[in-house]
Design a protein around this motif. Structure first.
Motif, PDB file in Angstrom:
ATOM      1  N   ALA A   1       0.815  -1.215   0.000  1.00 40.26           N
ATOM      2  CA  ALA A   1       0.000   0.000   0.000  1.00 40.26           C
ATOM      3  C   ALA A   1       0.850   1.267   0.000  1.00 40.26           C
ATOM      4  CB  ALA A   1      -0.916  -0.006   1.221  1.00 40.26           C
ATOM      5  N   ASP A   2       2.149   1.124   0.254  1.00 37.39           N
ATOM      6  CA  ASP A   2       3.011   2.292   0.396  1.00 37.39           C
ATOM      7  C   ASP A   2       3.764   2.654  -0.871  1.00 37.39           C
ATOM      8  OD1 ASP A   2       2.325   2.338   3.120  1.00 37.39           O
ATOM      9  OD2 ASP A   2       3.956   0.948   3.614  1.00 37.39           O
ATOM     10  N   PHE A   3       3.766   1.761  -1.867  1.00 36.35           N
ATOM     11  CA  PHE A   3       4.575   1.983  -3.056  1.00 36.35           C
ATOM     12  C   PHE A   3       3.830   1.580  -4.318  1.00 36.35           C
ATOM     13  CE2 PHE A   3       7.579   1.166   0.420  1.00 36.35           C
ATOM     14  CZ  PHE A   3       8.363   2.302   0.344  1.00 36.35           C
ATOM     15  N   ALA A   4       4.266   2.148  -5.438  1.00 36.90           N
ATOM     16  CA  ALA A   4       3.783   1.756  -6.755  1.00 36.90           C
ATOM     17  C   ALA A   4       4.924   1.094  -7.508  1.00 36.90           C
ATOM     18  CB  ALA A   4       3.281   2.975  -7.524  1.00 36.90           C
ATOM     19  N   THR A   5       4.592   0.224  -8.454  1.00 37.89           N
ATOM     20  CA  THR A   5       5.604  -0.457  -9.263  1.00 37.89           C
ATOM     21  C   THR A   5       5.340  -0.149 -10.726  1.00 37.89           C
ATOM     22  OG1 THR A   5       4.217  -2.455  -9.133  1.00 37.89           O
ATOM     23  CG2 THR A   5       6.080  -2.301  -7.615  1.00 37.89           C
ATOM     24  N   ILE A   6       6.318   0.456 -11.365  1.00 31.51           N
ATOM     25  CA  ILE A   6       6.162   0.895 -12.752  1.00 31.51           C
ATOM     26  C   ILE A   6       7.276   0.289 -13.590  1.00 31.51           C
ATOM     27  CG2 ILE A   6       6.092   2.879 -14.300  1.00 31.51           C
ATOM     28  CD1 ILE A   6       4.929   4.499 -12.020  1.00 31.51           C
ATOM     29  N   GLY A   7       6.895  -0.349 -14.692  1.00 31.86           N
ATOM     30  CA  GLY A   7       7.853  -1.033 -15.543  1.00 31.86           C
ATOM     31  C   GLY A   7       8.108  -0.298 -16.838  1.00 31.86           C
ATOM     32  N   ARG A   8       9.278  -0.589 -17.377  1.00 33.94           N
ATOM     33  CA  ARG A   8       9.624  -0.110 -18.715  1.00 33.94           C
ATOM     34  C   ARG A   8      10.723  -0.994 -19.268  1.00 33.94           C
ATOM     35  NH1 ARG A   8      11.850   5.836 -18.578  1.00 33.94           N
ATOM     36  NH2 ARG A   8      11.523   5.499 -20.794  1.00 33.94           N
ATOM     37  N   PHE A   9      10.925  -0.954 -20.587  1.00 34.07           N
ATOM     38  CA  PHE A   9      11.994  -1.707 -21.225  1.00 34.07           C
ATOM     39  C   PHE A   9      13.107  -0.751 -21.628  1.00 34.07           C
ATOM     40  CE2 PHE A   9       8.307  -4.421 -21.782  1.00 34.07           C
ATOM     41  CZ  PHE A   9       8.815  -5.667 -21.437  1.00 34.07           C
ATOM     42  N   GLY A  10      14.335  -1.246 -21.601  1.00 34.47           N
ATOM     43  CA  GLY A  10      15.484  -0.428 -21.974  1.00 34.47           C
ATOM     44  C   GLY A  10      16.455  -0.277 -20.826  1.00 34.47           C
ATOM     45  N   SER A  11      17.334   0.709 -20.931  1.00 32.27           N
ATOM     46  CA  SER A  11      18.379   0.898 -19.932  1.00 32.27           C
ATOM     47  C   SER A  11      18.210   2.167 -19.102  1.00 32.27           C
ATOM     48  CB  SER A  11      19.749   0.936 -20.625  1.00 32.27           C
ATOM     49  OG  SER A  11      19.795   1.988 -21.586  1.00 32.27           O
ATOM     50  N   ALA A  12      17.235   2.988 -19.441  1.00 29.70           N
ATOM     51  CA  ALA A  12      17.084   4.265 -18.743  1.00 29.70           C
ATOM     52  C   ALA A  12      16.428   4.090 -17.373  1.00 29.70           C
ATOM     53  CB  ALA A  12      16.244   5.221 -19.588  1.00 29.70           C
ATOM     54  N   VAL A  13      16.893   4.858 -16.394  1.00 32.45           N
ATOM     55  CA  VAL A  13      16.270   4.884 -15.076  1.00 32.45           C
ATOM     56  C   VAL A  13      14.980   5.688 -15.173  1.00 32.45           C
ATOM     57  CG1 VAL A  13      16.538   5.639 -12.687  1.00 32.45           C
ATOM     58  CG2 VAL A  13      18.486   4.656 -13.913  1.00 32.45           C
ATOM     59  N   LEU A  14      13.926   5.195 -14.554  1.00 35.41           N
ATOM     60  CA  LEU A  14      12.617   5.826 -14.698  1.00 35.41           C
ATOM     61  C   LEU A  14      12.566   7.206 -14.046  1.00 35.41           C
ATOM     62  CD1 LEU A  14       9.665   5.581 -15.613  1.00 35.41           C
ATOM     63  CD2 LEU A  14       9.170   4.524 -13.409  1.00 35.41           C
ATOM     64  N   ALA A  15      13.027   7.303 -12.805  1.00 40.50           N
ATOM     65  CA  ALA A  15      12.949   8.568 -12.066  1.00 40.50           C
ATOM     66  C   ALA A  15      14.117   8.664 -11.100  1.00 40.50           C
ATOM     67  CB  ALA A  15      11.623   8.660 -11.302  1.00 40.50           C
ATOM     68  N   ASP A  16      14.598   9.871 -10.884  1.00 43.96           N
ATOM     69  CA  ASP A  16      15.735  10.075  -9.985  1.00 43.96           C
ATOM     70  C   ASP A  16      15.421   9.669  -8.552  1.00 43.96           C
ATOM     71  OD1 ASP A  16      17.244  11.023 -12.075  1.00 43.96           O
ATOM     72  OD2 ASP A  16      16.788  13.131 -11.678  1.00 43.96           O
ATOM     73  N   ASP A  17      14.170   9.786  -8.150  1.00 46.24           N
ATOM     74  CA  ASP A  17      13.801   9.459  -6.775  1.00 46.24           C
ATOM     75  C   ASP A  17      13.212   8.048  -6.652  1.00 46.24           C
ATOM     76  OD1 ASP A  17      11.518  10.109  -8.161  1.00 46.24           O
ATOM     77  OD2 ASP A  17      10.654  11.372  -6.588  1.00 46.24           O
ATOM     78  N   THR A  18      13.562   7.159  -7.596  1.00 49.93           N
ATOM     79  CA  THR A  18      13.154   5.758  -7.476  1.00 49.93           C
ATOM     80  C   THR A  18      13.700   5.180  -6.180  1.00 49.93           C
ATOM     81  OG1 THR A  18      13.038   5.424  -9.873  1.00 49.93           O
ATOM     82  CG2 THR A  18      13.406   3.468  -8.512  1.00 49.93           C
ATOM     83  N   VAL A  19      12.853   4.496  -5.428  1.00 50.12           N
ATOM     84  CA  VAL A  19      13.274   3.929  -4.147  1.00 50.12           C
ATOM     85  C   VAL A  19      14.245   2.788  -4.374  1.00 50.12           C
ATOM     86  CG1 VAL A  19      12.469   2.761  -2.046  1.00 50.12           C
ATOM     87  CG2 VAL A  19      11.108   4.612  -3.054  1.00 50.12           C
ATOM     88  N   VAL A  20      13.891   1.894  -5.264  1.00 49.75           N
ATOM     89  CA  VAL A  20      14.755   0.776  -5.649  1.00 49.75           C
ATOM     90  C   VAL A  20      14.298   0.304  -7.014  1.00 49.75           C
ATOM     91  CG1 VAL A  20      13.340  -1.074  -4.642  1.00 49.75           C
ATOM     92  CG2 VAL A  20      15.825  -1.356  -4.765  1.00 49.75           C
ATOM     93  N   GLU A  21      15.214  -0.273  -7.790  1.00 48.25           N
ATOM     94  CA  GLU A  21      14.861  -0.741  -9.123  1.00 48.25           C
ATOM     95  C   GLU A  21      15.286  -2.200  -9.277  1.00 48.25           C
ATOM     96  OE1 GLU A  21      15.010   1.202 -13.463  1.00 48.25           O
ATOM     97  OE2 GLU A  21      16.991   0.613 -12.746  1.00 48.25           O
ATOM     98  N   TRP A  22      14.372  -3.004  -9.836  1.00 45.08           N
ATOM     99  CA  TRP A  22      14.659  -4.409 -10.124  1.00 45.08           C
ATOM    100  C   TRP A  22      14.811  -4.575 -11.624  1.00 45.08           C
ATOM    101  CZ3 TRP A  22      11.940  -8.321 -12.790  1.00 45.08           C
ATOM    102  CH2 TRP A  22      12.422  -9.622 -12.577  1.00 45.08           C
ATOM    103  N   VAL A  23      15.922  -5.200 -12.037  1.00 44.38           N
ATOM    104  CA  VAL A  23      16.198  -5.443 -13.455  1.00 44.38           C
ATOM    105  C   VAL A  23      16.050  -6.934 -13.707  1.00 44.38           C
ATOM    106  CG1 VAL A  23      17.875  -5.232 -15.319  1.00 44.38           C
ATOM    107  CG2 VAL A  23      17.787  -3.501 -13.502  1.00 44.38           C
ATOM    108  N   ASP A  24      15.157  -7.308 -14.596  1.00 45.82           N
ATOM    109  CA  ASP A  24      14.826  -8.711 -14.834  1.00 45.82           C
ATOM    110  C   ASP A  24      16.029  -9.469 -15.403  1.00 45.82           C
ATOM    111  OD1 ASP A  24      13.607 -11.155 -15.424  1.00 45.82           O
ATOM    112  OD2 ASP A  24      11.751 -10.213 -16.110  1.00 45.82           O
ATOM    113  N   PRO A  25      16.423 -10.609 -14.780  1.00 45.98           N
ATOM    114  CA  PRO A  25      17.552 -11.394 -15.287  1.00 45.98           C
ATOM    115  C   PRO A  25      17.190 -12.372 -16.405  1.00 45.98           C
ATOM    116  CG  PRO A  25      16.739 -12.375 -13.262  1.00 45.98           C
ATOM    117  CD  PRO A  25      15.921 -11.122 -13.496  1.00 45.98           C
ATOM    118  N   TRP A  26      15.968 -12.361 -16.893  1.00 46.45           N
ATOM    119  CA  TRP A  26      15.472 -13.373 -17.812  1.00 46.45           C
ATOM    120  C   TRP A  26      16.239 -13.441 -19.130  1.00 46.45           C
ATOM    121  CZ3 TRP A  26      12.934 -17.640 -17.563  1.00 46.45           C
ATOM    122  CH2 TRP A  26      12.296 -18.189 -18.680  1.00 46.45           C
ATOM    123  N   ALA A  27      16.959 -12.402 -19.500  1.00 48.63           N
ATOM    124  CA  ALA A  27      17.617 -12.364 -20.803  1.00 48.63           C
ATOM    125  C   ALA A  27      18.682 -13.444 -20.988  1.00 48.63           C
ATOM    126  CB  ALA A  27      18.235 -10.988 -21.047  1.00 48.63           C
TER     127      ALA A  27
END
Length: 355
Positions: free
Chosen positions: A129-155
């Protein structure tokens, strides 16, 4: 409430995020090319305390001991028979391990973890309830104030893992998904910006085309091998954990009893079978559809878990809205999958391009 609910064309889902914004295929193309974002609405569970990584390592399928700060991985919680109970995307920020899971699984996962704490120095919390999760493809960071970012290892196959679908051109090789955990305020700012947004219909079609397993593909009998999940979520030599004996035995000495396939569905009648639809051959059920979507290049596709012995060349049928839909198979996990398997591969029928 979705942060993107004010966007033009917003059509929501029961879980909150958008299903689409009026043009699912157009959104899908932008998302695949790294030009759009998608609100995923994932569950967020945190584990803090000095024993967090060694503890998680001892009770789940992935090697988490010594996981570096900011390094992304994936792990599974299995039962005693090796069946999948929970799945989590994992990234540690140096003091907290962040576990991202499907929305309905956050509370059960947190409850199970809390029941396993015993005397160890760990604290578990459901922070969905305290956070949102937003996805995108590529190498760019979504926002400077991102709390933490998970990068999918599936490749690629992760260290200690094993890929049954060992193709030169695996469709997941360009799967560059990044998931940003952000505050509601940041999510609202992104939604209010001019960045294009895609819905979950677009994301799901891309996931299916990349053969990317999810907890939504799991039923009460699923073991990781059946979904090719040893590729990213299982470390085969890390030591004991619940269900490890089954994982090792099936991989080294046998074959999974079922296997996932990509289905290319006949779209002539414009109907798409829903997840859970029986997969039929000669009037006999041989599996179940776990996911379906309309891909912008491949057309109607789905993932299905079928009997291992099913002829990979057989044309199958599914029923949607009283319409019988034919389906051809594309092998993901071969019928003879295992550590010593050496079986011929069927050619790939299509490719997912993200350029």
């Amino acid at each position: 409430m979705s942060a993107f609910a004010g966007r033009d064309g917003f059509v929501g889902t029961d879980a909150g995020p958008a299903a689409h914004f009026g043009n699912p295929l157009g959104e899908q193309r932008l998302l695949a090319r790294g030009r759009a974002v998608v609100e995923l609405g994932l569950g967020v569970v945190t584990v803090s305390g000095p024993d967090r990584l060694s503890w998680l390592n001892s009770i789940t399928s992935q090697l988490l001991l010594g996981l570096g700060t900011g390094v992304s991985t994936e792990t599974l919680v299995l039962d005693q028979s090796g069946r999948v109970e929970h799945a989590a995307r994992v990234v540690d920020d140096g003091s907290v391990a962040w576990l991202l899971t499907e929305p309905a699984d956050a509370a059960p996962l947190a409850a199970w973890l809390d029941s396993m704490r015993f005397m160890l120095r760990v604290e578990v919390a459901d922070r969905s309830a305290d956070f949102a999760t937003i996805g995108r493809f590529g190498s760019a960071v979504l926002a400077d104030d991102t709390v933490v970012e998970w990068v999918d290892p599936w490749a690629s196959v992760t260290p200690g893992g094993w890929g049954y679908a060992d193709l030169e051109a695996h469709p997941g090789s360009d799967w560059t998904l990044r998931i940003a955990v952000v505050t509601p305020g940041t999510a609202a700012a992104i939604a209010a910006s001019d960045v294009p947004a895609a819905g979950l219909l677009a994301y799901e079609a891309l996931r299916i085309a990349a053969w990317r397993p999810s907890l939504s593909d799991v039923d009460e009998r699923t073991i990781p091998h059946e979904l090719d999940w040893l590729r990213s979520a299982v470390h085969l030599t890390k030591g004991c954990y619940r269900g490890q004996e089954t994982v090792a035995k099936v991989h080294n000495l046998g074959h999974p009893p079922r296997r996932v396939v990509l289905l290319h569905l006949d779209g002539s009648d414009g109907v798409l079978p829903a997840p859970g639809t029986p997969v039929v051959l000669d009037d006999k059920e041989v599996g179940r559809l776990s996911a379906s979507g309309l891909h912008h290049e491949l057309g109607p596709i789905g993932l299905a878990v079928v009997k291992r012995s099913l002829d990979p060349t057989a044309t199958l049928t599914l029923t949607a809205d009283d319409v019988v839909v034919a389906a051809t198979q594309e092998v993901i996990v071969p019928p003879g999958a295992g550590a010593t398997a050496n079986v011929p591969r069927l050619p790939r029928l299509g490719a997912v391009r993200r350029s």
